[in-house]
Design a protein around this motif. Structure first.
Motif, mmCIF file in Angstrom:
data_model
loop_
_atom_site.group_PDB
_atom_site.id
_atom_site.type_symbol
_atom_site.label_atom_id
_atom_site.label_comp_id
_atom_site.label_asym_id
_atom_site.label_seq_id
_atom_site.Cartn_x
_atom_site.Cartn_y
_atom_site.Cartn_z
ATOM 1 N N THR A 157 0.872 -1.181 0.000
ATOM 2 C CA THR A 157 0.000 0.000 0.000
ATOM 3 C C THR A 157 0.900 1.219 0.000
ATOM 4 O O THR A 157 1.509 1.538 1.017
ATOM 5 N N GLU A 161 -4.007 7.486 -3.245
ATOM 6 C CA GLU A 161 -5.330 7.104 -3.722
ATOM 7 C C GLU A 161 -5.658 7.969 -4.910
ATOM 8 O O GLU A 161 -5.650 9.201 -4.800
ATOM 9 N N THR A 170 -2.101 9.648 0.930
ATOM 10 C CA THR A 170 -2.745 9.489 2.233
ATOM 11 C C THR A 170 -1.735 9.410 3.374
ATOM 12 O O THR A 170 -2.077 9.621 4.513
ATOM 13 N N GLU A 173 -1.498 4.882 5.502
ATOM 14 C CA GLU A 173 -2.038 4.004 4.468
ATOM 15 C C GLU A 173 -3.296 3.297 4.950
ATOM 16 O O GLU A 173 -3.266 2.132 5.289
ATOM 17 N N ASP A 174 -4.378 4.060 4.984
ATOM 18 C CA ASP A 174 -5.621 3.539 5.534
ATOM 19 C C ASP A 174 -6.396 2.777 4.468
ATOM 20 O O ASP A 174 -7.318 3.303 3.852
ATOM 21 N N SER A 175 -5.991 1.548 4.217
ATOM 22 C CA SER A 175 -6.628 0.736 3.190
ATOM 23 C C SER A 175 -6.675 -0.698 3.679
ATOM 24 O O SER A 175 -5.783 -1.143 4.398
ATOM 25 N N LYS A 176 -7.702 -1.414 3.266
ATOM 26 C CA LYS A 176 -7.776 -2.812 3.706
ATOM 27 C C LYS A 176 -6.773 -3.683 2.953
ATOM 28 O O LYS A 176 -6.548 -4.830 3.301
ATOM 29 N N ASP A 180 1.562 -2.199 4.496
ATOM 30 C CA ASP A 180 1.884 -0.779 4.367
ATOM 31 C C ASP A 180 3.370 -0.525 4.556
ATOM 32 O O ASP A 180 4.105 -1.317 5.134
#
Ligand code: LLP
Length: 441
Positions: A157, A161, A170, A173-176, A180
């Motif tokens: 990640t 975005e 971001t 790295e606020d992603s599912k 990261d």
């Protein structure tokens, strides 16, 4: 409606795609109907390859099958020499059933099940794109149980975005998805796998978003990955064979969409790659979905009822809707439309296109100008090739439409229309609920 691919207005004043008159298609196959323009799908695939070939970068092109995956589509992808990205056991099974070579398939997903991992190993997919530490240890365990050496890419990640011309870094790295970078997860995973005796790290992957119109957003992501790669080289003596930079190239749904030509985007990406890897360069993988099939799909509907609220709005209702195209409801996606049976008539009437599902949000297009619409007209909505059939549901127990592949005046069904029998096929009635012969009332 902008006419993509082989779509044109024929002498009868009808919309024609792949040399097939859409009014005939409606008669023969019924509506709603997904029409896929084979020549245009192939043209897109070749265009991207050619754009890649015109650079000095060692590219590899793949197709993200989540956009539109059927047996016939897998055949086309194979014939065009592409690799195939699958994200589930179902997509993998489809590819395998189509006879797609396993060594050109690779397996994505943020929560692959043990069964899916085993299937992937059994089929001998080229890479498993490992998403997180739990998956990494799970894969290592099954690979070693099965006595297999499994080649792996890590999904990273990068903290970018992207969407259309905009992208956000971001940072957090606020992603599912993926390992990261900033918290050091990626490094931990690299160190771990380098000590593994059943997994072999082949490279990295990142996907920064969808419907991206230029190369700029890729630069930030690539540069972050390059830092990781250089660190891996320095500290762990590891250099990747592959750097997969994902998909996401944008298409023209409406005139508001102005993606740069693919040649320009590839040039832009290539110059970023060139700068990043002056010494040696991993193979750079691209995996677009939407860009390959999006503009090649058209959905044909029959207009049924209409409702005019004087001074407010005129609704025309079609025989499909949110069940065959959930994108307007989910993403506020915009589409263009035309009357396929009266393609040359002047558009004078402002209407909104409603679906037939029991939900106010089931609107396919707000405000489109068409010739004065009558019950029985055929409405074509363009650019429905990606994430329409693949995201279709049976909401309100609507059977899913058929998909026809058109080319050179031939129309071939590649997915049959569902029937009511299909709708109840998997239903079961517990014996205590079976209809009694004795009337208790
Ligand atoms: N690679 C990865 C890892 C992805 O997650 C995706 C899309 C792609 C490639 C292909 O992206 P494309 O080239 O098609 O933009 N349902 C949404 C799109 C979701 C895309 C998810 N991942 C829509 O209808 O717009």
């Amino acid at each position: 409606m902008y006419l993509h691919g082989t779509a044109k207005k024929n002498v009868q004043g009808h919309l024609e795609i792949g040399g097939c008159d859409t009014t005939q298609l409606a008669k023969q196959f019924g509506t709603p109907l997904y029409i896929m323009d084979e020549a245009n799908i192939r043209k897109q695939m070749r265009k991207l390859k050619k754009a890649c070939d015109q650079t000095t970068i060692p590219y590899r092109t793949a197709y993200a099958s989540k956009a539109f995956n059927t047996l016939a589509m897998c055949r086309i992808v194979e014939e065009e020499g592409y690799f195939l990205d699958v994200v589930s056991g179902g997509e993998l099974y489809t590819a395998v059933q189509a006879g797609f070579p396993a060594d050109r398939i690779y397996f994505h997903g943020n929560n692959k099940s043990l069964e899916e991992l085993k299937e992937a190993i059994n089929y001998g997919v080229r890479y498993v794109v490992v998403d997180n530490m739990i998956e990494l240890t799970m894969l290592e365990e099954v690979a070693s149980e099965m006595g297999k050496m499994v080649p792996v890419l890590f999904r990273i990640t990068p903290g970018v975005e992207a969407h259309t011309h905009n992208f956000v870094q971001t940072g957090q790295e606020d992603s599912k998805f993926g390992f990261d970078l900033s918290s050091g997860q990626a490094d931990v995973a690299v160190q771990y796998i380098l000590g593994s005796s059943s997994l072999i790290l082949k490279g990295f992957h990142s996907h920064i978003g969808s419907q991206i119109f230029d190369a700029e957003a890729f630069a930030v992501a690539i540069n972050r990955l390059v830092e990781l790669i250089h660190r891996c080289e320095r500290e762990y003596s590891f250099f990747p064979d592959v750097l997969n930079i994902g998909g996401g190239f944008g298409i023209r749904y409406t005139e508001q969409d102005t993606p740069q030509p693919i040649e320009i985007i590839i040039k832009g990406i290539s110059s970023i790659i060139e700068k990043a890897f002056s010494q040696r360069c991993p193979e750079i993988w691209l995996e677009p979905g939407r860009w390959i099939v999006g503009e090649s799909g058209t959905t044909l509907y029959t207009v049924g009822t209409m409702k005019e609220i004087p001074g407010i709005r005129k609704y025309i209702a079609v025989d499909g809707g949110i069940a065959d195209n959930p994108r307007p409801a989910i993403y506020d996606a915009k589409y263009e439309a035309m009357l396929a049976n009266r393609a040359n008539e002047e558009a004078t009437d402002l209407v909104s296109v409603a679906g037939k599902c029991c939900e106010s949000g089931d609107m396919l297009i707000w405000d489109v100008t068409l010739p004065l619409v009558q019950k029985g007209d055929l409405l074509a909505i363009s650019c429905t090739g990606a994430y329409n059939y693949s995201m279709a549901s049976n909401y309100n127990r609507l059977p899913k439409p058929a998909v026809v592949l058109v080319q050179n005046g031939r129309a071939e069904v590649i997915v049959e229309r569902e029937t009511y029998e299909d709708i109840v096929k998997k239903d079961k009635i517990p014996s205590r609920l079976l209809k009694q012969t004795v009337n208790h009332l």
